[in-house]
Motif scaffolding. Structure first.
Motif, PDB file in Angstrom:
ATOM      1  N   LEU A  11      42.246  21.395  -5.956  1.00 24.78           N
ATOM      2  CA  LEU A  11      41.626  21.869  -7.190  1.00 24.78           C
ATOM      3  C   LEU A  11      40.544  22.905  -6.883  1.00 24.78           C
ATOM      4  CD1 LEU A  11      41.520  21.680 -10.220  1.00 24.78           C
ATOM      5  CD2 LEU A  11      39.942  19.763  -9.997  1.00 24.78           C
ATOM      6  N   GLY A  12      39.751  22.654  -5.854  1.00 20.10           N
ATOM      7  CA  GLY A  12      38.722  23.623  -5.447  1.00 20.10           C
ATOM      8  C   GLY A  12      39.335  24.950  -5.045  1.00 20.10           C
ATOM      9  N   ALA A  13      40.460  24.891  -4.346  1.00 15.77           N
ATOM     10  CA  ALA A  13      41.141  26.113  -3.923  1.00 15.77           C
ATOM     11  C   ALA A  13      41.683  26.876  -5.132  1.00 15.77           C
ATOM     12  CB  ALA A  13      42.269  25.778  -2.952  1.00 15.77           C
ATOM     13  N   VAL A  14      42.213  26.139  -6.102  1.00 16.14           N
ATOM     14  CA  VAL A  14      42.743  26.772  -7.318  1.00 16.14           C
ATOM     15  C   VAL A  14      41.617  27.460  -8.092  1.00 16.14           C
ATOM     16  CG1 VAL A  14      43.787  26.318  -9.574  1.00 16.14           C
ATOM     17  CG2 VAL A  14      44.728  25.253  -7.527  1.00 16.14           C
ATOM     18  N   ILE A  15      40.490  26.775  -8.243  1.00 15.85           N
ATOM     19  CA  ILE A  15      39.359  27.353  -8.976  1.00 15.85           C
ATOM     20  C   ILE A  15      38.808  28.560  -8.235  1.00 15.85           C
ATOM     21  CG2 ILE A  15      36.983  26.912  -9.725  1.00 15.85           C
ATOM     22  CD1 ILE A  15      37.941  24.009 -10.320  1.00 15.85           C
ATOM     23  N   SER A  16      38.695  28.453  -6.927  1.00 20.70           N
ATOM     24  CA  SER A  16      38.209  29.578  -6.118  1.00 20.70           C
ATOM     25  C   SER A  16      39.127  30.786  -6.265  1.00 20.70           C
ATOM     26  CB  SER A  16      38.129  29.151  -4.658  1.00 20.70           C
ATOM     27  OG  SER A  16      37.720  30.221  -3.850  1.00 20.70           O
ATOM     28  N   ARG A  17      40.423  30.543  -6.244  1.00 18.02           N
ATOM     29  CA  ARG A  17      41.402  31.630  -6.387  1.00 18.02           C
ATOM     30  C   ARG A  17      41.311  32.257  -7.773  1.00 18.02           C
ATOM     31  NH1 ARG A  17      46.389  33.287  -3.878  1.00 18.02           N
ATOM     32  NH2 ARG A  17      46.965  35.114  -5.089  1.00 18.02           N
ATOM     33  N   LEU A  18      41.138  31.425  -8.803  1.00 16.35           N
ATOM     34  CA  LEU A  18      41.005  31.916 -10.171  1.00 16.35           C
ATOM     35  C   LEU A  18      39.806  32.857 -10.290  1.00 16.35           C
ATOM     36  CD1 LEU A  18      41.719  31.924 -13.218  1.00 16.35           C
ATOM     37  CD2 LEU A  18      40.228  29.918 -13.425  1.00 16.35           C
ATOM     38  N   ASP A  43      28.896  36.743 -10.350  1.00 14.11           N
ATOM     39  CA  ASP A  43      28.473  37.213 -11.672  1.00 14.11           C
ATOM     40  C   ASP A  43      29.402  36.764 -12.789  1.00 14.11           C
ATOM     41  OD1 ASP A  43      26.332  38.504 -10.500  1.00 14.11           O
ATOM     42  OD2 ASP A  43      27.331  40.453 -10.418  1.00 14.11           O
ATOM     43  N   LEU A  44      30.448  36.007 -12.457  1.00 10.21           N
ATOM     44  CA  LEU A  44      31.394  35.545 -13.477  1.00 10.21           C
ATOM     45  C   LEU A  44      30.937  34.242 -14.107  1.00 10.21           C
ATOM     46  CD1 LEU A  44      35.003  36.078 -12.095  1.00 10.21           C
ATOM     47  CD2 LEU A  44      33.938  37.223 -14.013  1.00 10.21           C
ATOM     48  N   ASN A  45      31.193  34.126 -15.387  1.00 13.52           N
ATOM     49  CA  ASN A  45      30.939  32.895 -16.135  1.00 13.52           C
ATOM     50  C   ASN A  45      32.185  32.618 -16.967  1.00 13.52           C
ATOM     51  OD1 ASN A  45      29.369  30.727 -17.336  1.00 13.52           O
ATOM     52  ND2 ASN A  45      29.394  31.985 -19.173  1.00 13.52           N
ATOM     53  N   LEU A  46      32.673  31.391 -16.887  1.00 12.03           N
ATOM     54  CA  LEU A  46      33.821  30.993 -17.697  1.00 12.03           C
ATOM     55  C   LEU A  46      33.431  29.786 -18.531  1.00 12.03           C
ATOM     56  CD1 LEU A  46      35.785  31.352 -14.589  1.00 12.03           C
ATOM     57  CD2 LEU A  46      36.947  32.076 -16.624  1.00 12.03           C
TER      58      LEU A  46
END
Length: 74
Positions: free
Chosen positions: A19-26, A40-43
């Protein structure tokens, strides 16, 4: 993809390391797409809409909306 493939994929995504890898890739892909730093990204999600924003401290509007994704169809 059949039901077994979906089940296997969901089980794999439930592992914290995956899950961490998926979020990092996203975040990495979105930063590249919008030409901003990952930091600088916020989701956030509100009313079934994913908001992708750029954070700019000390500006009048600290969050600039870069993209909105309708999640109703998912």
């Amino acid at each position: 993809m059949d039901e077994r493939d979906h089940k296997a994929m969901n089980e794999e995504l439930n592992h914290p390391s995956c899950l961490g890898a998926v979020i990092s890739r996203l975040f990495s892909e979105l930063a590249k797409k919008h030409n901003v730093k990952v930091d600088d990204l916020n989701l956030h999600i509100s009313c079934k809409t994913l908001y992708i924003q750029k954070y700019t401290p000390n500006s009048k509007n600290e969050y600039e909306c870069l993209e909105m994704v309708d999640l109703n169809g998912l």
